[in-house]
Design a protein around this motif. Structure first.
Motif, PDB file in Angstrom:
ATOM      1  N   LEU A  18      26.132 -26.119 -30.003  1.00 50.48           N
ATOM      2  CA  LEU A  18      25.142 -26.689 -29.084  1.00 50.48           C
ATOM      3  C   LEU A  18      23.769 -26.834 -29.723  1.00 50.48           C
ATOM      4  CD1 LEU A  18      26.203 -24.818 -25.833  1.00 50.48           C
ATOM      5  CD2 LEU A  18      26.439 -27.272 -26.293  1.00 50.48           C
ATOM      6  N   PHE A  19      23.356 -25.850 -30.537  1.00 56.53           N
ATOM      7  CA  PHE A  19      22.067 -25.972 -31.229  1.00 56.53           C
ATOM      8  C   PHE A  19      22.083 -27.185 -32.132  1.00 56.53           C
ATOM      9  CE2 PHE A  19      21.276 -21.057 -31.240  1.00 56.53           C
ATOM     10  CZ  PHE A  19      21.067 -21.084 -29.870  1.00 56.53           C
ATOM     11  N   TRP A  20      23.209 -27.423 -32.784  1.00 56.07           N
ATOM     12  CA  TRP A  20      23.356 -28.548 -33.705  1.00 56.07           C
ATOM     13  C   TRP A  20      23.347 -29.867 -32.952  1.00 56.07           C
ATOM     14  CZ3 TRP A  20      28.600 -30.024 -36.243  1.00 56.07           C
ATOM     15  CH2 TRP A  20      28.398 -30.991 -37.233  1.00 56.07           C
ATOM     16  N   GLN A  21      24.122 -29.947 -31.896  1.00 56.20           N
ATOM     17  CA  GLN A  21      24.279 -31.220 -31.199  1.00 56.20           C
ATOM     18  C   GLN A  21      23.143 -31.535 -30.237  1.00 56.20           C
ATOM     19  OE1 GLN A  21      28.226 -31.352 -29.484  1.00 56.20           O
ATOM     20  NE2 GLN A  21      29.140 -30.622 -31.381  1.00 56.20           N
ATOM     21  N   ASN A  22      22.572 -30.506 -29.599  1.00 53.99           N
ATOM     22  CA  ASN A  22      21.564 -30.744 -28.569  1.00 53.99           C
ATOM     23  C   ASN A  22      20.173 -30.247 -28.939  1.00 53.99           C
ATOM     24  OD1 ASN A  22      23.735 -31.647 -27.026  1.00 53.99           O
ATOM     25  ND2 ASN A  22      24.022 -29.665 -26.062  1.00 53.99           N
ATOM     26  N   GLY A  23      20.095 -29.423 -29.982  1.00 54.32           N
ATOM     27  CA  GLY A  23      18.823 -28.818 -30.367  1.00 54.32           C
ATOM     28  C   GLY A  23      18.667 -27.438 -29.758  1.00 54.32           C
ATOM     29  N   PHE A  24      17.946 -26.590 -30.463  1.00 57.59           N
ATOM     30  CA  PHE A  24      17.736 -25.206 -30.037  1.00 57.59           C
ATOM     31  C   PHE A  24      16.954 -25.151 -28.730  1.00 57.59           C
ATOM     32  CE2 PHE A  24      15.124 -21.222 -30.582  1.00 57.59           C
ATOM     33  CZ  PHE A  24      16.164 -20.319 -30.419  1.00 57.59           C
ATOM     34  N   ALA A  25      15.850 -25.882 -28.663  1.00 55.65           N
ATOM     35  CA  ALA A  25      14.993 -25.841 -27.471  1.00 55.65           C
ATOM     36  C   ALA A  25      15.699 -26.388 -26.236  1.00 55.65           C
ATOM     37  CB  ALA A  25      13.698 -26.606 -27.723  1.00 55.65           C
ATOM     38  N   SER A  26      16.580 -27.364 -26.417  1.00 59.45           N
ATOM     39  CA  SER A  26      17.254 -28.005 -25.283  1.00 59.45           C
ATOM     40  C   SER A  26      18.496 -27.255 -24.822  1.00 59.45           C
ATOM     41  CB  SER A  26      17.660 -29.435 -25.652  1.00 59.45           C
ATOM     42  OG  SER A  26      16.523 -30.200 -25.946  1.00 59.45           O
ATOM     43  N   THR A  27      18.905 -26.248 -25.555  1.00 63.28           N
ATOM     44  CA  THR A  27      20.110 -25.501 -25.209  1.00 63.28           C
ATOM     45  C   THR A  27      19.708 -24.211 -24.503  1.00 63.28           C
ATOM     46  OG1 THR A  27      21.290 -26.369 -27.132  1.00 63.28           O
ATOM     47  CG2 THR A  27      22.167 -24.371 -26.144  1.00 63.28           C
ATOM     48  N   SER A  28      20.206 -24.043 -23.300  1.00 61.31           N
ATOM     49  CA  SER A  28      19.912 -22.818 -22.552  1.00 61.31           C
ATOM     50  C   SER A  28      21.005 -21.787 -22.807  1.00 61.31           C
ATOM     51  CB  SER A  28      19.831 -23.114 -21.052  1.00 61.31           C
ATOM     52  OG  SER A  28      21.128 -23.437 -20.556  1.00 61.31           O
ATOM     53  N   LEU A  29      20.696 -20.547 -22.519  1.00 56.18           N
ATOM     54  CA  LEU A  29      21.717 -19.503 -22.631  1.00 56.18           C
ATOM     55  C   LEU A  29      22.853 -19.767 -21.652  1.00 56.18           C
ATOM     56  CD1 LEU A  29      19.542 -16.311 -23.179  1.00 56.18           C
ATOM     57  CD2 LEU A  29      20.890 -17.577 -24.858  1.00 56.18           C
ATOM     58  N   ALA A  30      22.544 -20.357 -20.494  1.00 54.03           N
ATOM     59  CA  ALA A  30      23.600 -20.718 -19.534  1.00 54.03           C
ATOM     60  C   ALA A  30      24.540 -21.761 -20.141  1.00 54.03           C
ATOM     61  CB  ALA A  30      22.980 -21.232 -18.238  1.00 54.03           C
ATOM     62  N   ASP A  31      23.972 -22.726 -20.889  1.00 48.86           N
ATOM     63  CA  ASP A  31      24.805 -23.724 -21.579  1.00 48.86           C
ATOM     64  C   ASP A  31      25.739 -23.041 -22.565  1.00 48.86           C
ATOM     65  OD1 ASP A  31      23.388 -25.829 -20.328  1.00 48.86           O
ATOM     66  OD2 ASP A  31      21.999 -26.027 -22.026  1.00 48.86           O
ATOM     67  N   VAL A  32      25.211 -22.094 -23.316  1.00 47.52           N
ATOM     68  CA  VAL A  32      26.013 -21.384 -24.312  1.00 47.52           C
ATOM     69  C   VAL A  32      27.127 -20.604 -23.620  1.00 47.52           C
ATOM     70  CG1 VAL A  32      25.989 -19.589 -26.088  1.00 47.52           C
ATOM     71  CG2 VAL A  32      24.122 -21.251 -25.977  1.00 47.52           C
ATOM     72  N   GLY A  33      26.777 -19.872 -22.573  1.00 49.82           N
ATOM     73  CA  GLY A  33      27.782 -19.099 -21.840  1.00 49.82           C
ATOM     74  C   GLY A  33      28.880 -19.982 -21.287  1.00 49.82           C
ATOM     75  N   SER A  34      28.493 -21.096 -20.696  1.00 47.73           N
ATOM     76  CA  SER A  34      29.469 -22.028 -20.144  1.00 47.73           C
ATOM     77  C   SER A  34      30.399 -22.554 -21.227  1.00 47.73           C
ATOM     78  CB  SER A  34      28.736 -23.184 -19.456  1.00 47.73           C
ATOM     79  OG  SER A  34      29.654 -24.149 -18.993  1.00 47.73           O
ATOM     80  N   ASP A  35      29.831 -22.964 -22.348  1.00 48.39           N
ATOM     81  CA  ASP A  35      30.625 -23.500 -23.457  1.00 48.39           C
ATOM     82  C   ASP A  35      31.543 -22.440 -24.060  1.00 48.39           C
ATOM     83  OD1 ASP A  35      30.638 -26.230 -24.485  1.00 48.39           O
ATOM     84  OD2 ASP A  35      30.263 -25.313 -26.449  1.00 48.39           O
ATOM     85  N   ALA A  36      31.082 -21.182 -24.077  1.00 45.82           N
ATOM     86  CA  ALA A  36      31.862 -20.091 -24.657  1.00 45.82           C
ATOM     87  C   ALA A  36      32.859 -19.503 -23.669  1.00 45.82           C
ATOM     88  CB  ALA A  36      30.926 -18.990 -25.158  1.00 45.82           C
ATOM     89  N   GLY A  37      32.738 -19.859 -22.400  1.00 45.62           N
ATOM     90  CA  GLY A  37      33.609 -19.284 -21.381  1.00 45.62           C
ATOM     91  C   GLY A  37      33.235 -17.852 -21.037  1.00 45.62           C
ATOM     92  N   VAL A  38      31.957 -17.537 -21.184  1.00 44.48           N
ATOM     93  CA  VAL A  38      31.444 -16.204 -20.894  1.00 44.48           C
ATOM     94  C   VAL A  38      30.366 -16.355 -19.819  1.00 44.48           C
ATOM     95  CG1 VAL A  38      30.215 -14.216 -21.843  1.00 44.48           C
ATOM     96  CG2 VAL A  38      31.912 -15.402 -23.237  1.00 44.48           C
ATOM     97  N   PRO A  39      30.440 -15.605 -18.733  1.00 45.42           N
ATOM     98  CA  PRO A  39      29.400 -15.719 -17.708  1.00 45.42           C
ATOM     99  C   PRO A  39      28.003 -15.489 -18.309  1.00 45.42           C
ATOM    100  CG  PRO A  39      31.222 -14.371 -16.904  1.00 45.42           C
ATOM    101  CD  PRO A  39      31.472 -14.631 -18.369  1.00 45.42           C
TER     102      PRO A  39
END
Length: 187
Positions: A18-39
């Motif tokens: 996500l950092f690569w595709q969307n940028g660090f600033a534009s990626t939220s921790l919620a985005d990361v959790g959702s993508d990783a399948g972790v609440p």
């Protein structure tokens, strides 16, 4: 693999992508959790801050760079063949590099303000690549100062080719850059 370790690895992999595709600033921790399948609430168990997560991503870049170079060194003994193998490995990801640019370079830039230690750590991947190329060029007969200069020029060629190919959305630009990189490392 234990669930905690699997979750941590999934989080780091999702963050890197996500950092690569969307940028660090534009990626939220919620985005990361959702993508990783972790609440999202569970992310804080693994990473207290986004900067901590950036550090983990940078650590993966360095580990992957070391692993790639160790594999090349194990497969080839001739310095010129090692350099050819390096270019071949780097060229495997042309399609994604044209689409998104270099994940390491983007993280070095994006982490610099809010996660400077992670930025420095990600940049170590470039230092490691330069050192490998300089060492192999030296083993092939170049004086150390020339080997280092040529290794830096090779990395600049690769990075510049990726940046321009990404900007222009033109894979030909990166293919041409890899041909110049091969010539540069063969001379």
């Amino acid at each position: 693999m234990k669930k905690g370790k699997a979750n941590r690895e999934a989080i780091v992999a999702a963050a890197a992508s996500l950092f690569w595709q969307n940028g660090f600033a534009s990626t939220s921790l919620a985005d990361v959790g959702s993508d990783a399948g972790v609440p999202a609430g569970n992310l804080f168990y693994y990473f207290r801050t986004k900067a901590d997560l950036a550090q983990a991503v940078a650590d993966v870049f360095v580990m992957e760079t070391h692993a790639m170079l160790e594999e090349i060194a194990a497969e080839e003994t001739d310095p010129r063949k090692r350099l050819v193998a390096l270019v071949a490995r780097l060229s495997r990801s042309q399609r994604s590099r044209v689409a998104y640019g270099c994940p390491i370079a983007l993280c070095v830039r994006d982490f610099r303000i809010t996660a400077p230690q992670a930025s420095e750590r990600a940049a170590e991947s470039f230092t490691i690549l330069i050192a490998f190329m300089a060492r192999e060029l030296g083993r092939a007969g170049l004086r150390p100062s020339l080997a280092l200069a040529q290794a830096r020029a090779a990395l600049a060629e690769w990075q510049g080719g990726m940046m321009l190919a990404h900007a222009m959305k033109d894979a030909t630009v990166l293919a041409e850059s890899f041909r110049r990189l091969e010539r540069l490392l063969a001379s």
